[in-house]
Design an enzyme around this catalytic site. Structure first.
Site, PDB file in Angstrom:
ATOM      1  N   ARG A 103       0.842  -1.198   0.000  1.00  0.00           N
ATOM      2  CA  ARG A 103       0.000   0.000   0.000  1.00  0.00           C
ATOM      3  C   ARG A 103       0.875   1.246   0.000  1.00  0.00           C
ATOM      4  O   ARG A 103       2.078   1.187   0.225  1.00  0.00           O
ATOM      5  CB  ARG A 103      -0.982  -0.018   1.175  1.00  0.00           C
ATOM      6  CG  ARG A 103      -0.383  -0.437   2.513  1.00  0.00           C
ATOM      7  CD  ARG A 103      -0.992   0.296   3.637  1.00  0.00           C
ATOM      8  NE  ARG A 103      -0.855   1.718   3.439  1.00  0.00           N
ATOM      9  CZ  ARG A 103       0.242   2.403   3.680  1.00  0.00           C
ATOM     10  NH1 ARG A 103       1.333   1.807   4.135  1.00  0.00           N
ATOM     11  NH2 ARG A 103       0.296   3.705   3.457  1.00  0.00           N
ATOM     12  N   ALA A 121       0.830   4.984  -2.459  1.00  0.00           N
ATOM     13  CA  ALA A 121       0.756   5.159  -3.918  1.00  0.00           C
ATOM     14  C   ALA A 121       2.065   4.837  -4.639  1.00  0.00           C
ATOM     15  O   ALA A 121       2.051   4.244  -5.717  1.00  0.00           O
ATOM     16  CB  ALA A 121       0.308   6.589  -4.222  1.00  0.00           C
ATOM     17  N   GLY A 122       3.185   5.207  -4.062  1.00  0.00           N
ATOM     18  CA  GLY A 122       4.473   4.946  -4.714  1.00  0.00           C
ATOM     19  C   GLY A 122       4.776   3.458  -4.751  1.00  0.00           C
ATOM     20  O   GLY A 122       5.165   2.914  -5.795  1.00  0.00           O
ATOM     21  N   ARG A 148      -6.986  -1.169  -7.370  1.00  0.00           N
ATOM     22  CA  ARG A 148      -7.342   0.019  -6.578  1.00  0.00           C
ATOM     23  C   ARG A 148      -7.525   1.194  -7.548  1.00  0.00           C
ATOM     24  O   ARG A 148      -6.670   1.449  -8.386  1.00  0.00           O
ATOM     25  CB  ARG A 148      -6.266   0.341  -5.535  1.00  0.00           C
ATOM     26  CG  ARG A 148      -6.161  -0.742  -4.459  1.00  0.00           C
ATOM     27  CD  ARG A 148      -5.373  -0.276  -3.258  1.00  0.00           C
ATOM     28  NE  ARG A 148      -6.149   0.613  -2.400  1.00  0.00           N
ATOM     29  CZ  ARG A 148      -5.631   1.246  -1.340  1.00  0.00           C
ATOM     30  NH1 ARG A 148      -4.357   1.114  -1.048  1.00  0.00           N
ATOM     31  NH2 ARG A 148      -6.382   2.015  -0.575  1.00  0.00           N
ATOM     32  N   CYS A 203      -1.667   9.499   7.989  1.00  0.00           N
ATOM     33  CA  CYS A 203      -1.518   8.238   7.268  1.00  0.00           C
ATOM     34  C   CYS A 203      -0.043   7.834   7.218  1.00  0.00           C
ATOM     35  O   CYS A 203       0.766   8.250   8.069  1.00  0.00           O
ATOM     36  CB  CYS A 203      -2.115   8.346   5.866  1.00  0.00           C
ATOM     37  SG  CYS A 203      -2.312   6.734   5.035  1.00  0.00           S
ATOM     38  N   SER A 251       2.987   7.908   4.404  1.00  0.00           N
ATOM     39  CA  SER A 251       3.494   8.227   3.062  1.00  0.00           C
ATOM     40  C   SER A 251       5.007   8.117   3.101  1.00  0.00           C
ATOM     41  O   SER A 251       5.663   8.755   3.927  1.00  0.00           O
ATOM     42  CB  SER A 251       3.066   9.650   2.688  1.00  0.00           C
ATOM     43  OG  SER A 251       4.009  10.235   1.809  1.00  0.00           O
ATOM     44  N   ALA A 278       7.063   9.300   0.931  1.00  0.00           N
ATOM     45  CA  ALA A 278       7.643  10.606   0.570  1.00  0.00           C
ATOM     46  C   ALA A 278       7.630  11.552   1.775  1.00  0.00           C
ATOM     47  O   ALA A 278       8.616  12.241   2.054  1.00  0.00           O
ATOM     48  CB  ALA A 278       6.886  11.205  -0.603  1.00  0.00           C
ATOM     49  N   ASP A 283      -2.029  10.557  -3.270  1.00  0.00           N
ATOM     50  CA  ASP A 283      -2.326   9.447  -4.193  1.00  0.00           C
ATOM     51  C   ASP A 283      -2.504   9.980  -5.602  1.00  0.00           C
ATOM     52  O   ASP A 283      -2.124   9.330  -6.568  1.00  0.00           O
ATOM     53  CB  ASP A 283      -3.580   8.704  -3.746  1.00  0.00           C
ATOM     54  CG  ASP A 283      -3.249   7.770  -2.605  1.00  0.00           C
ATOM     55  OD1 ASP A 283      -3.160   8.259  -1.462  1.00  0.00           O
ATOM     56  OD2 ASP A 283      -3.010   6.574  -2.874  1.00  0.00           O
ATOM     57  N   LYS A 328      -5.238  10.102   1.714  1.00  0.00           N
ATOM     58  CA  LYS A 328      -5.986   9.295   2.680  1.00  0.00           C
ATOM     59  C   LYS A 328      -7.142  10.077   3.303  1.00  0.00           C
ATOM     60  O   LYS A 328      -6.997  11.255   3.620  1.00  0.00           O
ATOM     61  CB  LYS A 328      -5.013   8.808   3.770  1.00  0.00           C
ATOM     62  CG  LYS A 328      -5.606   7.946   4.856  1.00  0.00           C
ATOM     63  CD  LYS A 328      -6.409   6.774   4.353  1.00  0.00           C
ATOM     64  CE  LYS A 328      -5.659   5.879   3.394  1.00  0.00           C
ATOM     65  NZ  LYS A 328      -6.577   4.917   2.708  1.00  0.00           N
ATOM     66  N   LYS A 387       2.263  11.044  -9.789  1.00  0.00           N
ATOM     67  CA  LYS A 387       0.983  11.082  -9.073  1.00  0.00           C
ATOM     68  C   LYS A 387       0.064  12.175  -9.617  1.00  0.00           C
ATOM     69  O   LYS A 387      -1.001  12.423  -9.076  1.00  0.00           O
ATOM     70  CB  LYS A 387       1.242  11.284  -7.589  1.00  0.00           C
ATOM     71  CG  LYS A 387       1.907  10.065  -6.980  1.00  0.00           C
ATOM     72  CD  LYS A 387       2.266  10.279  -5.559  1.00  0.00           C
ATOM     73  CE  LYS A 387       2.930   9.028  -5.009  1.00  0.00           C
ATOM     74  NZ  LYS A 387       3.516   9.283  -3.687  1.00  0.00           N
TER      75      LYS A 387
HETATM   76  C1  RUB Z   1      -1.885   5.725   1.523  1.00  0.00           C
HETATM   77  C2  RUB Z   1      -1.888   7.214   1.427  1.00  0.00           C
HETATM   78  C3  RUB Z   1      -0.548   7.891   1.288  1.00  0.00           C
HETATM   79  C4  RUB Z   1      -0.262   8.133  -0.203  1.00  0.00           C
HETATM   80  C5  RUB Z   1       1.166   8.574  -0.446  1.00  0.00           C
HETATM   81  O1  RUB Z   1      -3.168   5.166   1.377  1.00  0.00           O
HETATM   82  O2  RUB Z   1      -2.906   7.852   1.382  1.00  0.00           O
HETATM   83  O3  RUB Z   1      -0.556   9.128   1.936  1.00  0.00           O
HETATM   84  O4  RUB Z   1      -0.492   6.935  -0.927  1.00  0.00           O
HETATM   85  O5  RUB Z   1       2.054   7.565  -0.042  1.00  0.00           O
HETATM   86  P1  RUB Z   1      -3.331   3.558   1.422  1.00  0.00           P
HETATM   87  P2  RUB Z   1       3.531   7.405  -0.683  1.00  0.00           P
HETATM   88  O6  RUB Z   1      -2.721   3.098   2.700  1.00  0.00           O
HETATM   89  O7  RUB Z   1      -4.809   3.343   1.344  1.00  0.00           O
HETATM   90  O8  RUB Z   1      -2.616   3.008   0.208  1.00  0.00           O
HETATM   91  O9  RUB Z   1       4.237   8.693  -0.422  1.00  0.00           O
HETATM   92  O10 RUB Z   1       4.117   6.249   0.056  1.00  0.00           O
HETATM   93  O11 RUB Z   1       3.350   7.142  -2.137  1.00  0.00           O
END
Ligand code: RUB
Length: 326
Positions: A20, A22-23, A64, A131, A133, A135, A200, A211, A236
């Site tokens: 899980r 987005a990256g 998703r 959440c 992330s 990044a 995302d 999120k 993104k």
């Molecule tokens: C995860 C979420 C993260 C983004 C960015 O949602 O909302 O803030 O995906 O994450 P879920 P990243 O847990 O439902 O996938 O910076 O890791 O891409």
């Protein structure tokens, strides 16, 4: 059609949120397409290979709906496959090379974002994040290495509790972290200097889909005049939104919110579990990307510069692409 078991497993893991963020989802999708290309055992004609890859692409993107990074990653690799007309081996190599490139660039992007983002954190900062992330966490860890962080509030992020991953990763990097319930955001906001979150999807008008609860955090920050930074790789950004499409918000199961037996013992009760929400550009101070720190209003420039090729496809087809005949 015979699909390699590891590919099916990756699709399942994304759907069940064992993979899980987005990256990570985008990198896993690239890995799945690469495995599919390597393990293809069908007829050695272009059309059979394209059909097979299109099937895998649709399987992966159906997992998703909201994180456009997943769709952009698959679109990118499939565009490289479609561009080849030299036989199955060349197409296979095109898929492998595109997947490797995407994974590599995605990791480099996070490193640059954390470098740029950390510079925007002030000395002695109290940061709030929501959440989990990669990044955002990388940015905070980098700022902490620079000696800038006093403490981080990490929301627990119901109903899936991704905030626990954030808290653990920050602790492992010796960042002082306090876990709070989501409902305590406004309570602590007066102490906070920066909100740092991931994304995302970023739309062409600079809205950020992240999120569920992110928009409430941004609203509380706006009221308290706290700066909101969104850390987001350029894949993104959503080309689809430039032709007026809305970003689909994933709805997840009721059992993530309350136990199943509780649902059963309360017949007639409905549960709503939206996984993401939309933060309008007015509530965002800057989006930190690997090509620079931009105001949300500059999102369309990023789309044109980085995803112009995809934008072109959308402009021509005027619909979310499916990956050929399935
Ligand atoms: C995860 C979420 C993260 C983004 C960015 O949602 O909302 O803030 O995906 O994450 P879920 P990243 O847990 O439902 O996938 O910076 O890791 O891409």
């Amino acid at each position: 059609m015979e699909i390699p078991i590891r590919v099916v497993q990756i699709a399942d893991d994304i759907k069940a949120m064992r993979i899980r963020g987005a990256g990570k989802i985008a990198r896993a999708a690239a890995e799945a397409l690469k495995i599919a290309a390597i393990e293809y055992r069908g007829p050695l004609d272009e059309s059979s290979f394209k059909k097979y890859m299109a099937y895998v692409a649709n399987l992966i993107t159906s997992t998703r709906p909201t994180a456009v990074s997943l769709h952009n990653a698959v679109l990118y690799i499939m565009s490289k496959v479609r561009a080849v007309s030299g036989g199955v081996d060349d197409m296979r190599n095109a898929a492998i090379n595109a997947a490797d490139k995407l994974i590599q660039e995605s990791i480099e992007a996070i490193s640059r974002i954390s470098e740029f983002g950390a510079k925007r954190i002030k000395n002695g900062a109290v940061v709030l994040t929501h959440c989990h992330s990669t990044a955002a966490v990388s940015t905070i860890i980098n700022a902490n290495r620079m000696g800038k962080i006093v403490k981080v509030y990490s929301t627990e992020t119901r109903p899936f509790f991704q905030g626990r991953i954030t808290a653990r990763q920050l602790l492992e990097s010796s960042v002082p972290v306090i876990q709070i319930p989501d409902s305590a955001v406004r309570y602590v906001m007066n102490e906070v200097d920066h909100v740092v979150v991931g994304a995302d999807t970023v739309t062409s008008n600079g809205a950020v889909i992240n999120k569920i609860g992110t928009s409430q955090v941004a609203l509380a920050a706006h009221e308290a005049r706290v700066r909101v930074f969104v850390t987001a790789e350029t894949y993104k950004f959503s080309p689809m939104t430039a032709i007026g499409e809305l970003v689909p918000i994933e709805m997840r199961g009721a059992e993530e919110v309350v136990p199943l037996d509780w649902i059963k013992s309360h017949p007639g009760l409905e549960i709503l579990n939206p996984s993401f929400d939309v933060t309008p550009p007015e509530y965002i101070d800057a989006i930190v990307t690997e090509i620079g720190v931009i105001p949300p209003q500059a999102a369309i420039n990023v789309l044109v510069e980085r995803l112009g090729w995809a934008l072109e496809e959308f402009l021509q087809s005027e619909h979310r692409p499916v990956f050929g005949e399935v």
